[in-house]
Design an enzyme around this catalytic site. Structure first.
Site, PDB file in Angstrom:
ATOM      1  N   GLY A  54       0.844  -1.185   0.000  1.00  0.00           N
ATOM      2  CA  GLY A  54       0.000   0.000   0.000  1.00  0.00           C
ATOM      3  C   GLY A  54       0.871   1.222   0.000  1.00  0.00           C
ATOM      4  O   GLY A  54       2.058   1.130   0.355  1.00  0.00           O
ATOM      5  N   CYS A  81       5.295  -6.257   1.785  1.00  0.00           N
ATOM      6  CA  CYS A  81       5.674  -4.853   1.893  1.00  0.00           C
ATOM      7  C   CYS A  81       4.862  -4.153   2.994  1.00  0.00           C
ATOM      8  O   CYS A  81       5.012  -4.498   4.151  1.00  0.00           O
ATOM      9  CB  CYS A  81       5.504  -4.205   0.518  1.00  0.00           C
ATOM     10  SG  CYS A  81       6.280  -2.624   0.425  1.00  0.00           S
ATOM     11  N   TYR A  82       3.988  -3.233   2.649  1.00  0.00           N
ATOM     12  CA  TYR A  82       3.160  -2.591   3.684  1.00  0.00           C
ATOM     13  C   TYR A  82       2.443  -3.660   4.515  1.00  0.00           C
ATOM     14  O   TYR A  82       2.297  -3.526   5.729  1.00  0.00           O
ATOM     15  CB  TYR A  82       2.146  -1.644   3.028  1.00  0.00           C
ATOM     16  CG  TYR A  82       1.198  -0.973   3.999  1.00  0.00           C
ATOM     17  CD1 TYR A  82       1.590   0.140   4.728  1.00  0.00           C
ATOM     18  CD2 TYR A  82      -0.098  -1.458   4.182  1.00  0.00           C
ATOM     19  CE1 TYR A  82       0.726   0.755   5.628  1.00  0.00           C
ATOM     20  CE2 TYR A  82      -0.969  -0.849   5.067  1.00  0.00           C
ATOM     21  CZ  TYR A  82      -0.554   0.252   5.786  1.00  0.00           C
ATOM     22  OH  TYR A  82      -1.420   0.856   6.666  1.00  0.00           O
ATOM     23  N   HIS A 169       8.547  -7.246  -3.273  1.00  0.00           N
ATOM     24  CA  HIS A 169       7.301  -7.598  -3.974  1.00  0.00           C
ATOM     25  C   HIS A 169       7.469  -8.881  -4.794  1.00  0.00           C
ATOM     26  O   HIS A 169       8.059  -8.836  -5.873  1.00  0.00           O
ATOM     27  CB  HIS A 169       6.885  -6.456  -4.909  1.00  0.00           C
ATOM     28  CG  HIS A 169       6.358  -5.275  -4.185  1.00  0.00           C
ATOM     29  ND1 HIS A 169       5.036  -5.148  -3.846  1.00  0.00           N
ATOM     30  CD2 HIS A 169       6.977  -4.176  -3.703  1.00  0.00           C
ATOM     31  CE1 HIS A 169       4.853  -4.018  -3.201  1.00  0.00           C
ATOM     32  NE2 HIS A 169       6.021  -3.408  -3.086  1.00  0.00           N
ATOM     33  N   GLU A 171       5.174 -10.437  -6.356  1.00  0.00           N
ATOM     34  CA  GLU A 171       4.160 -10.544  -7.414  1.00  0.00           C
ATOM     35  C   GLU A 171       4.590  -9.920  -8.733  1.00  0.00           C
ATOM     36  O   GLU A 171       4.012 -10.210  -9.766  1.00  0.00           O
ATOM     37  CB  GLU A 171       2.840  -9.911  -6.940  1.00  0.00           C
ATOM     38  CG  GLU A 171       2.817  -8.385  -6.808  1.00  0.00           C
ATOM     39  CD  GLU A 171       3.380  -7.870  -5.487  1.00  0.00           C
ATOM     40  OE1 GLU A 171       4.170  -8.595  -4.852  1.00  0.00           O
ATOM     41  OE2 GLU A 171       3.061  -6.737  -5.101  1.00  0.00           O
ATOM     42  N   ASP A 227     -15.051  -9.732 -24.469  1.00  0.00           N
ATOM     43  CA  ASP A 227     -15.869 -10.007 -23.288  1.00  0.00           C
ATOM     44  C   ASP A 227     -17.290 -10.429 -23.640  1.00  0.00           C
ATOM     45  O   ASP A 227     -17.797 -11.435 -23.136  1.00  0.00           O
ATOM     46  CB  ASP A 227     -15.906  -8.780 -22.363  1.00  0.00           C
ATOM     47  CG  ASP A 227     -14.504  -8.273 -22.058  1.00  0.00           C
ATOM     48  OD1 ASP A 227     -13.553  -9.045 -22.275  1.00  0.00           O
ATOM     49  OD2 ASP A 227     -14.370  -7.124 -21.625  1.00  0.00           O
ATOM     50  N   LYS A 369      -9.033 -10.537 -17.428  1.00  0.00           N
ATOM     51  CA  LYS A 369      -9.050 -10.587 -18.892  1.00  0.00           C
ATOM     52  C   LYS A 369      -8.349 -11.831 -19.451  1.00  0.00           C
ATOM     53  O   LYS A 369      -8.868 -12.479 -20.352  1.00  0.00           O
ATOM     54  CB  LYS A 369      -8.369  -9.330 -19.442  1.00  0.00           C
ATOM     55  CG  LYS A 369      -8.541  -9.136 -20.925  1.00  0.00           C
ATOM     56  CD  LYS A 369      -9.858  -8.476 -21.207  1.00  0.00           C
ATOM     57  CE  LYS A 369     -10.068  -8.132 -22.646  1.00  0.00           C
ATOM     58  NZ  LYS A 369     -11.282  -7.305 -22.800  1.00  0.00           N
TER      59      LYS A 369
END
Ligand code: XMP
Length: 513
Positions: A54, A81-82, A169, A171, A227, A369
């Site tokens: 964050g 992290c945060y 991080h 990710e 979509d 997506k």
């Protein structure tokens, strides 16, 4: 109940990326607000929690804080992290305000070979850092399992309670082994299986749609985009002929678009397709209009009108199908300074269904997506539809600076078809976010053969982007640009000049209007 990992969103730019990484491990993940109450979390029975990063400092006056009770649930927790600082802060570790932000690549040294998070990974890993505050003493029960140049506590764990904190991080792509770290958490620590597959999703979604729709009928506005196409194929699999798709030709479509949609859905899938050719009406209403916002308003309003009339002709139906995706429904965290809170798509959230008396069926609303694309493939939709680039609802009108006329639409359609064709032939089309032609109201002098010409200009736009919110122009090879220019000037009557748009977003937008 489906196995899942809950991600508490503290407003990080990367929260959705965490959710996607977990799903890439074939484990379902859901993003929830940072302050969801511990009892509510327990009721969802997650196998693990991830506390996102964050932008805030835990010491900021309005720092987003979780319910303290989450640490008593007996569920494994990974703080990133945060999220790691929150964990340390609540469990009485020490977090110090950093003098300067640690930002960029770093090297992590795994100091505990038995740490479950780093199982089967080398001792030294490249990681990505982006944090201001810094962990300076771990809470009771925790110990450091990895260090970095800048921190003795780059990764900490409490093996007993299965709590983990990472300063970096895992990710993001800049942490090359991040996927394995997340996989180690969700599989190794939380014990999740690998149940989240599109095949299984189809079976479950089909059941749900059948149960909800019963013997009723569903209408769906098909645009030809990914979509709505995937939603149509999925709903059709569930209820067959009780789905009717409405396809509106607004006269602002790409070349061959109406034909492809009718072929794929009508002929191959045998989906009931109601084709509404309203192109004359749209062009009549757009006559003489040059202001971009007015163009958009007229198109939006006319679309609602045409679609409403079409639904009446389609016969009684209780449901309206829509291809809403997960990023459209995730509630953004209202934190000051959180860019994600501002970046809320203004597109695709038209007032259409609310005004109409339908119940919505949104079978893609928990998918990202890339998952929707995978789903489309599994459902047998052609690659050309599933992998296509986004195309704006107002179509060619926002790629035509100045008045919208049939003649100008034809000119732009011809130029655009050449761009699509050459981008596909060179392999660039599927590699980038969007590539298209724009028609400018600028005329310039040229020579063709022995004759002087005074014709229009086409701009070529090619951009790379993750989500359309920011974008970079693509450095297409000169040979390709040369080919595009030659073909457009030679084949499109009325055009004698081609330019290449080299603006990024921001400050420019992707579309010209
Ligand atoms: P801009 O031009 O705002 O575009 O940078 C960002 C992305 O959104 C698409 N776009 C639209 N999509 N309806 C849509 O469905 C619209 O009115 C619309 N306007 C822009 C654009 O193609 C790009 O991918």
């Amino acid at each position: 109940m489906k196995e899942q990992i809950l991600i508490l969103d503290f407003g990080a730019q990367y929260t959705q990326v965490i959710a996607r990484r977990v799903r890439e491990c074939r484990v379902y993940s859901t993003i929830v607000r940072f302050d969801m109450r511990a009892e509510e979390i327990a009721a969802l029975n997650p196998k693990g929690l991830i506390l996102s990063g964050g932008p805030a400092s835990v010491y900021a006056p309005q720092a987003p804080l979780p319910d303290r009770g989450i640490f008593e649930l007996g569920i494994p927790i990974l703080g990133i992290c945060y999220g790691a600082q929150i964990m340390a802060h609540f469990l009485d570790g020490k977090v110090e305000r950093g003098q300067k932000r640690e930002y960029g690549k770093g090297t992590l040294l795994v100091t505990d070979p038995f740490s479950a998070l780093f199982a089967n990974l080398p001792d030294s890993l490249q990681v990505w850092n982006s944090h201001g505050d810094k962990l300076t003493a771990p809470p009771a029960g925790f110990k450091a399992v990895a260090t970095s140049d800048n921190s003795e506590f780059a990764a900490i764990e409490d093996r007993e309670r299965k709590f983990f904190g990472l300063q970096f991080h895992p990710e993001v792509a800049h942490t090359p082994n991040g996927r394995e770290i997340i996989s180690n958490f969700v599989h190794g620590v939380c014990g999740c299986g690998k149940d989240w597959t599109m095949g299984r999703y189809i079976d479950e979604a089909v059941e749900e749609i059948r149960a909800e729709v019963g013997r009723e009928r569903v209408l769906l506005g098909l645009s030809g985009g990914v979509d709505s196409s995937v939603a149509a194929a999925l709903i059709h699999k569930a209820i067959g002929d009780r789905l009717t798709c409405i396809f509106v030709n607004n006269g602002l479509l790409r070349g061959g678009e109406a034909r492809v949609v009718r072929e794929v859905f009508g002929r191959n899938f045998k989906i009931k397709l109601q084709y509404e050719d309203a192109s004359k009406l749209f062009l009549r209403r757009l006559k003489g209009v040059t202001d971009p916002e007015r163009k958009r308003k007229i198109i939006g309003k006319t679309f609602i009108e045409v679609f409403q009339a079409a639904t009446k002709r389609a016969g009684a139906a209780r449901f309206l199908g829509q291809g809403t995706l997960y990023p459209d429904v995730i509630e953004s965290v209202p934190i000051a300074g959180n860019p994600a809170a501002l970046i809320k798509s203004h597109h695709n959230v038209g007032g259409l269904p609310r005004k109409m008396k339908f119940k919505l069926i949104e079978p893609l609303k928990c998918l990202f997506k890339d998952e929707v694309r995978q789903l489309g493939m599994e459902l047998g939709l052609p690659h050309e539809i599933v992998m296509r680039q986004p195309f704006p609802g107002p179509g060619l009108a926002v790629r035509m600076v100045g008045e919208v006329t049939f003649r100008r639409c034809e000119m732009l359609r011809a130029a655009d078809s050449i761009v699509v064709e050459e981008m596909k032939a060179s392999g660039w089309y599927y590699r980038i976010w969007q590539s298209f032609a724009v028609l400018l109201p600028v005329r310039s002098v040229g020579v063709m053969g022995d004759e002087r010409t005074y014709d229009f200009t086409i701009a070529i736009r090619a951009v790379e982007s993750q989500d359309g919110m920011t974008a970079d122009w693509v450095k297409l090879p000169y040979e390709l640009l040369e080919k595009l220019s030659n073909r457009i000037i030679n084949e499109v009557k009325g055009v004698n000049r081609v330019c290449f748009d080299i603006s990024s977003k921001p400050p420019a937008t992707i579309e010209w209007e």
